[in-house]
Design an enzyme around this catalytic site. Sequence first.
Site, PDB file in Angstrom:
ATOM      1  N   VAL A 167       0.839  -1.201   0.000  1.00 26.36           N
ATOM      2  CA  VAL A 167       0.000   0.000   0.000  1.00 26.36           C
ATOM      3  C   VAL A 167       0.875   1.252   0.000  1.00 26.36           C
ATOM      4  O   VAL A 167       1.708   1.443   0.899  1.00 26.36           O
ATOM      5  CB  VAL A 167      -0.940   0.018   1.218  1.00 26.36           C
ATOM      6  CG1 VAL A 167      -1.797   1.287   1.212  1.00 26.36           C
ATOM      7  CG2 VAL A 167      -1.823  -1.228   1.221  1.00 26.36           C
ATOM      8  N   LYS A 168       0.676   2.094  -0.997  1.00 26.99           N
ATOM      9  CA  LYS A 168       1.430   3.350  -1.091  1.00 26.99           C
ATOM     10  C   LYS A 168       0.735   4.425  -0.264  1.00 26.99           C
ATOM     11  O   LYS A 168      -0.444   4.695  -0.435  1.00 26.99           O
ATOM     12  CB  LYS A 168       1.540   3.810  -2.545  1.00 26.99           C
ATOM     13  CG  LYS A 168       2.497   2.986  -3.377  1.00 26.99           C
ATOM     14  CD  LYS A 168       2.581   3.490  -4.805  1.00 26.99           C
ATOM     15  CE  LYS A 168       3.523   4.648  -4.937  1.00 26.99           C
ATOM     16  NZ  LYS A 168       3.728   5.008  -6.373  1.00 26.99           N
ATOM     17  N   ILE A 169       1.525   5.026   0.622  1.00 29.85           N
ATOM     18  CA  ILE A 169       1.040   6.045   1.545  1.00 29.85           C
ATOM     19  C   ILE A 169       1.836   7.329   1.317  1.00 29.85           C
ATOM     20  O   ILE A 169       3.067   7.282   1.260  1.00 29.85           O
ATOM     21  CB  ILE A 169       1.241   5.590   3.015  1.00 29.85           C
ATOM     22  CG1 ILE A 169       0.477   4.288   3.283  1.00 29.85           C
ATOM     23  CG2 ILE A 169       0.825   6.681   3.988  1.00 29.85           C
ATOM     24  CD1 ILE A 169      -1.014   4.422   3.316  1.00 29.85           C
TER      25      ILE A 169
END
Length: 216
Positions: A82-84
């Site tokens: 997951v890119k945050i």
Amino acid sequence: MEFFLDTANLDQIKEVRELGLLDGVTTNPTLMSREGGDWREQAALICEAVDGPVSLEVIGTSAGEMIKEAKDLVSFGPNVVVKIPMIPEGLKALKELTERGIKTNVTLVFSPNQALLAAKLGATYVSPFVGRLDALGQSGMEGVNQMRTIFDNYGFATKILVASVRHPMHVLDSGLIGADVVTLPYSTILQLMHHPLTDKGLAAFLADWEAFQKGN
């Protein structure tokens, strides 16, 4: 050093996979929008086509929104990362996602201090955007070098994923510094394979062989 392909295009993914060079894929909302259609369908197909990590990005800007989206994104497959975004709310989300065992890629990193914060909170990857810094007259790769030193000093397990790669020299410098991963656009992977002297040399070998065959 691992090679990730920065794309949401399935044809590009399949081609690089067939070359044996595909270690993972990174996507973002911009790349997804270029492909059109249902982004969820596209994300599922990408996760199926890639054996390694696939970074899918949240679009929420509050910690609660990001956590909720992350729970949805990981349903696309066990290889989802997951890119945050590197913002205060993103760091709050990162802390909880780390505690939940969800793999993360902190994106839009532009300084070693930002990378340090993400590593302290257990990010799986940090993505320094070197090309965008270069465009402002700063040295993106110098920041990567500093990140490598800091991470090695303290034994952080977080991997440095060099992003916003614009040309082959970024790849070379990443390798010399010891970055863990580079994520490349399809065009840059093609550039890495080619050199004018390789083409010239092959043409000469084939011409010499043809002449030899005719002489016999």
